[in-house]
Write an enzyme that holds these catalytic residues in place. Sequence first.
Site: not given
Ligand code: F6P
Length: 547
Positions: A354, A385, A509
């Site tokens: 990431e 294994h 998202k």
């Molecule tokens: O989807 C990626 C992300 O933004 C990560 O960088 C982060 O750790 C995770 O989602 C969770 O985000 P949050 O802590 O804001 O719920």
Amino acid sequence: MIPEQGVLTSSAIWSQLKELAKGEGSQHLVDLFAGNKDRFNQFSLNDCQILADYSKQRMSSAACELLVNLAEERQLSLWRDALFAGDFVNCTEQRSAKHWLLRDPLAAEVKGQLDAMEGMVSRILGGHWRGVLGDAITDVVNVGVGGSELGPLMAAFALQSVQLNEGQVRPRLHFASSMDGSQISQALQDLNPRTTLVLVSSKSFTTVDTLHNANTARSWLARGLGLAYTDEAMMRCHFIGISAEAERMAEWGIVPVNQLLFWDWVGGRYSLWSAIGLPIALTVGMEGFRELLAGAHDMDTHFRVSSLKENIPVMLALVDVWNINFLDIRTRAVLPYDGRLKHLPAYLEQLEMESNGKSVSRAGESLTYHTCPVIWGEVGPNAQHAFFQLLHQGSQSVASEFLMTARRYNEAVHSCSAQELEAQHALANANCLAQSRLLALGDKALEQDLSLPAYKRYHGNQPSTTLVLDELSPRTLGALLVMYEHKVFVQAVIWGINPFDQWGVEMGKVIATDMLVGLADPDSAEVLDASSLALARHVARKQKSRE
Ligand code: F6P
């Protein structure tokens, strides 16, 4: 001040490394060892109770020298200063990345939240945190995803044999992240709402995965306790929120005294050192958590003050750069030979991929070279294994990272005797060393009969690094994780990318929200591609047939 950087591929050192790799790429590790009796000493470093041996990497002294020169040319020392000065190293979000401050014992800025966390830990471990009907808490469910789960899960699992102080009882920990509800429903099925505490961990407090799991847990608690969903006492006794967004926590219902805060300048994947680490503190106690921070601070100091050549994160970063950009080895297997580090590969997948899974420079230009390797892994002995066949006899080069602990088991664990377990520890360590040796040297390691059929031969020359911790403790784990954090930063500096943003996950998202409409009524959805439309229709048909 943020240092200026030129285009990496225009560097004369970069071209020299390319030239060198043409010749060295074909050199076998057997010859590299034969040609340099001092190879281990030259290609290993030891500090903060971690020995890093990268002598089994396909790298000569000349390559090593040039890589250090490249780091100097990329102004790594100035970048390091900028990071620790709190400059805006995260250029796309105009933010500093001050996760290192969380580990600084003198940092007044973070003390208040650590103290608040300490208060909660001592009440929970001491049996004084009570559910709404007066029962002591026995189970804690961490609801969070990505950085709000992977670090705490990995470290809490690794450190669960640490002794707590007298009178303290560790609650059972459960983690729920998957948005489909399978983990939360599984976690809650055997729990008693009267004795369950839920941690809602989310930096942004907008992540739908987490909010849906939290809603499910909240309904389960309200039903089980016979209270309203909004009951204030239930919220006070059964929910703690951990976030950078106090208002959003409050809106959701987390009462102010149960809010633990951290800061914008802590990236999600760098957040286990903040209150996000509460599950770790509930595992090792607050003293143990402070030890974790102290080990982390040891490595911060090592990274800050060591010369580039003596610097573990720097040299490991350069090894990866050599493999990826010059030997074209673009994948790395993480192989802990200590089962307590079972969740380390998943944690590193997020930390590294990431952070450095980028193909655009800080200046916004498309890169013409590769960046982050594909990281994957498994507990080493189990992987032997499963996928080691590919490492030993597959068709591509894979870099491996072996992890082992020198000391373990000075006493019985549960009902198993120390003697038996010590023998198992020796077995695991022997396998760790044997595998990296075989990968490096191939069947020459055993002076095998060279007339064996090809399918029985081991070509070797698979590069690896071995990391040996003196022992696994909060202190050494802290140092190990920070070693990886800074390694990622060094690589980003060499590649000229920003490791602190993650724009590549944002679009997913948004598009999923649109797809919810498509799934509910495929034919009303705004122009879907043929595959997505057909899949949505198929799922809708199957659901109807259930009705
Ligand atoms: O989807 C990626 C992300 O933004 C990560 O960088 C982060 O750790 C995770 O989602 C969770 O985000 P949050 O802590 O804001 O719920």
